[in-house]
Design a protein around this motif. Structure first.
Motif, PDB file in Angstrom:
ATOM      1  N   SER A  43       0.842  -1.199   0.000  1.00 10.55           N
ATOM      2  CA  SER A  43       0.000   0.000   0.000  1.00 10.55           C
ATOM      3  C   SER A  43       0.870   1.240   0.000  1.00 10.55           C
ATOM      4  O   SER A  43       1.869   1.318   0.728  1.00 10.55           O
ATOM      5  N   ASP A  44       0.485   2.220  -0.803  1.00 13.24           N
ATOM      6  CA  ASP A  44       1.209   3.493  -0.820  1.00 13.24           C
ATOM      7  C   ASP A  44       1.062   4.230   0.506  1.00 13.24           C
ATOM      8  O   ASP A  44       1.874   5.091   0.832  1.00 13.24           O
ATOM      9  N   ALA A  45       0.008   3.882   1.264  1.00 16.36           N
ATOM     10  CA  ALA A  45      -0.256   4.559   2.540  1.00 16.36           C
ATOM     11  C   ALA A  45       0.576   3.983   3.681  1.00 16.36           C
ATOM     12  O   ALA A  45       0.586   4.538   4.778  1.00 16.36           O
ATOM     13  N   ALA A  46       1.279   2.875   3.439  1.00 10.37           N
ATOM     14  CA  ALA A  46       1.981   2.193   4.529  1.00 10.37           C
ATOM     15  C   ALA A  46       2.995   3.089   5.218  1.00 10.37           C
ATOM     16  O   ALA A  46       3.199   2.981   6.432  1.00 10.37           O
TER      17      ALA A  46
ATOM     18  N   ASP B  79       2.734   6.058   6.021  1.00 13.83           N
ATOM     19  CA  ASP B  79       2.081   6.977   6.953  1.00 13.83           C
ATOM     20  C   ASP B  79       1.449   6.265   8.145  1.00 13.83           C
ATOM     21  O   ASP B  79       0.879   6.915   9.022  1.00 13.83           O
ATOM     22  N   PHE B  80       1.528   4.931   8.187  1.00 19.29           N
ATOM     23  CA  PHE B  80       0.954   4.207   9.324  1.00 19.29           C
ATOM     24  C   PHE B  80       1.721   4.544  10.602  1.00 19.29           C
ATOM     25  O   PHE B  80       2.952   4.569  10.612  1.00 19.29           O
TER      26      PHE B  80
ATOM     27  N   THR C 289      -0.143  15.878   8.114  1.00 18.17           N
ATOM     28  CA  THR C 289      -0.905  14.977   7.250  1.00 18.17           C
ATOM     29  C   THR C 289      -2.261  15.573   6.913  1.00 18.17           C
ATOM     30  O   THR C 289      -2.721  15.521   5.763  1.00 18.17           O
TER      31      THR C 289
ATOM     32  N   LEU D 220      -3.809  16.743   3.215  1.00 19.33           N
ATOM     33  CA  LEU D 220      -5.102  16.307   2.677  1.00 19.33           C
ATOM     34  C   LEU D 220      -5.960  17.506   2.293  1.00 19.33           C
ATOM     35  O   LEU D 220      -6.659  17.489   1.274  1.00 19.33           O
TER      36      LEU D 220
ATOM     37  N   GLN E  35     -12.622  16.024  -0.955  1.00 21.50           N
ATOM     38  CA  GLN E  35     -12.862  14.683  -1.468  1.00 21.50           C
ATOM     39  C   GLN E  35     -14.359  14.370  -1.379  1.00 21.50           C
ATOM     40  O   GLN E  35     -15.027  14.720  -0.413  1.00 21.50           O
TER      41      GLN E  35
END
Length: 210
Positions: free
Chosen positions: A91-94, A96-97, A184, A188, A194
Motif C-alpha cells: 500500500s502506498d499509505a503504509a 504513513d501508518f 498529514t 489532505l 474529497q
C-alpha cells in the motif's frame, strides 16, 4: 447478554466459512473501538476519558497456521499494517501508518521485546501508553496524570511528580505525533475536497461523527 450474543455471531461466521471451505484461507479479526466504564473512575458507559476501562479493548486474530499470544502492548494502529502484511498487499499509505505489523511478534516471541508506544485519544485528552506507563494529557496542564500500570493497574495514584523525566519524554513524543498528524491533515486539505458517498455520510451522522 451482549458478550454472549457477539460470541454466538462469531461462531456462526466461522461455521459458515468452514462449511464453504474458506476458513483455512481467511484472516478473521475481532476487536472494538472502545471499552465501557462501570464506575471504576466514577464514570459509566463510553464517556470521554482515557482510563483502561475505556481504551483497553480485545484484539483477536484467527490466522491460519498460527497459534500464539503476543506479550506486551499492541494497539489498533497496528491492525492495518498487520492485515496488509498477512495478505501480502502493498500500500502506498503504509509509510504513513503510525502502527506496525504484529506478524514478527506472532511468529517470534523474542520480537516482542521493546518499548512499544501508542498514542491514544482523539483531540483532548490525549495520552501515550506503553506496557508499563500511562501518561494522560488533557485540555489543561493540571489535567495531566502519569500512572505506573505495573504497580497500579487500577490507575489510582498519579506518580507524575515522582517521574518527571518520563513525563517530559512522553510529552515530547506526543508533541511529535500531533505535529505529524497536523501535517498529514494539511496535506489532505491542500489536495482539495474529497467526495464522500451520501449513504456513508448519513451513517456517520447517525453515529454522531458529523
Amino acid at each position: 447478554a451482549e458478550v454472549r450474543f457477539v460470541d454466538h455471531q462469531i461462531a456462526a461466521l466461522r461455521d459458515a466459512l468452514r462449511e464453504r471451505g474458506l476458513l483455512e484461507d481467511t484472516l478473521v479479526v475481532v476487536t472494538s473501538d472502545h471499552g465501557e466504564a462501570f464506575g471504576e473512575h466514577d464514570g459509566f458507559g463510553h464517556y470521554k476519558a482515557l482510563y483502561e476501562e475505556i481504551v483497553r479493548v480485545p484484539l483477536l486474530l484467527s490466522i491460519p497456521g498460527e497459534t500464539a499470544t503476543v506479550e506486551g502492548q499492541v494497539g489498533l494502529a497496528d491492525l492495518a499494517p498487520t492485515i496488509l502484511d498477512y495478505l501480502d498487499i502493498e500500500s502506498d499509505a503504509a509509510a504513513d501508518f503510525s502502527g506496525e505489523s504484529l506478524r514478527p511478534r506472532v511468529e517470534d516471541s523474542d520480537a516482542a521485546a521493546g518499548d512499544h508506544r501508542h498514542v491514544v485519544g482523539h483531540g483532548d485528552p490525549l495520552g501515550v501508553r506503553t506496557d508499563r506507563w500511562w501518561d494522560r494529557d488533557g485540555a489543561e496542564p493540571t489535567d495531566a496524570e502519569l500512572f505506573d500500570l505495573h504497580e497500579d493497574p487500577g490507575e489510582t495514584e498519579d506518580v507524575s511528580a515522582a517521574h518527571p523525566t518520563v513525563v517530559e519524554e512522553f510529552d515530547a513524543y506526543l508533541a511529535d505525533h500531533v505535529e505529524h498528524a497536523q501535517a498529514t491533515a494539511d496535506a489532505l486539505d491542500s489536495a482539495g475536497e474529497q467526495s464522500v458517498d451520501p449513504d456513508i455520510e448519513d451513517q456517520l451522522e447517525a453515529l454522531g461523527y458529523k
